[in-house]
Design a protein around this motif. Sequence first.
Motif, PDB file in Angstrom:
ATOM      1  N   ALA A  43       0.844  -1.207   0.000  1.00  0.00           N
ATOM      2  CA  ALA A  43       0.000   0.000   0.000  1.00  0.00           C
ATOM      3  C   ALA A  43       0.873   1.248   0.000  1.00  0.00           C
ATOM      4  O   ALA A  43       0.603   2.220  -0.731  1.00  0.00           O
ATOM      5  N   LEU A  44       1.933   1.206   0.829  1.00  0.00           N
ATOM      6  CA  LEU A  44       2.836   2.360   0.886  1.00  0.00           C
ATOM      7  C   LEU A  44       3.575   2.558  -0.443  1.00  0.00           C
ATOM      8  O   LEU A  44       3.767   3.698  -0.879  1.00  0.00           O
ATOM      9  N   LYS A  51       1.110   4.079  -2.756  1.00  0.00           N
ATOM     10  CA  LYS A  51       0.946   5.480  -2.392  1.00  0.00           C
ATOM     11  C   LYS A  51       2.176   6.292  -2.821  1.00  0.00           C
ATOM     12  O   LYS A  51       2.067   7.404  -3.331  1.00  0.00           O
ATOM     13  N   HIS A  52       3.365   5.684  -2.631  1.00  0.00           N
ATOM     14  CA  HIS A  52       4.609   6.344  -3.030  1.00  0.00           C
ATOM     15  C   HIS A  52       4.639   6.576  -4.536  1.00  0.00           C
ATOM     16  O   HIS A  52       5.010   7.659  -5.010  1.00  0.00           O
ATOM     17  N   LEU A  92       2.208   9.332  -5.314  1.00  0.00           N
ATOM     18  CA  LEU A  92       2.777  10.628  -4.923  1.00  0.00           C
ATOM     19  C   LEU A  92       3.900  11.043  -5.870  1.00  0.00           C
ATOM     20  O   LEU A  92       4.040  12.228  -6.199  1.00  0.00           O
TER      21      LEU A  92
END
Length: 132
Positions: free
Chosen positions: A23-24, A27-28, A31
């Motif tokens: 998930a990170l 998200k990264h 972004l």
Amino acid sequence: MHLQVKGDLEKKELQERLKDLGALEGKHALLQSELVVAGETLEESHLQRDLLKQEKHELTMALEKAEQAVAELSEAQNKLSAEAADLHVATAKMSSMNEALALDKVQLGKLMLQYDCLNMEMFLFLSKPNLL
């Protein structure tokens, strides 16, 4: 069994951490793509700002040139107005001189007529036979 529960918990925790990591990472990546878009937008804004500055400079130069042309035309108009005023004065003087010349011509005509009359009288007087 305790080891198995502990292993299951560790496995479950590892799976949750991998899930969180995924998930990170998602998200990264999101972004990062947003950052790229923001960077492109910023670069585009800078280019547009530079174009607007250039356009402002060109318009300022054009305005200065137009103001200079207006000043030159105003000066030329003032000169023409002064020349027109001088011509009006000269025309008034010429008109006055023409009136004076016309009066002089009339007066000269009268004098010429008197001269002709006197000349005729003298001719008649001299052409009479002398009675003495």
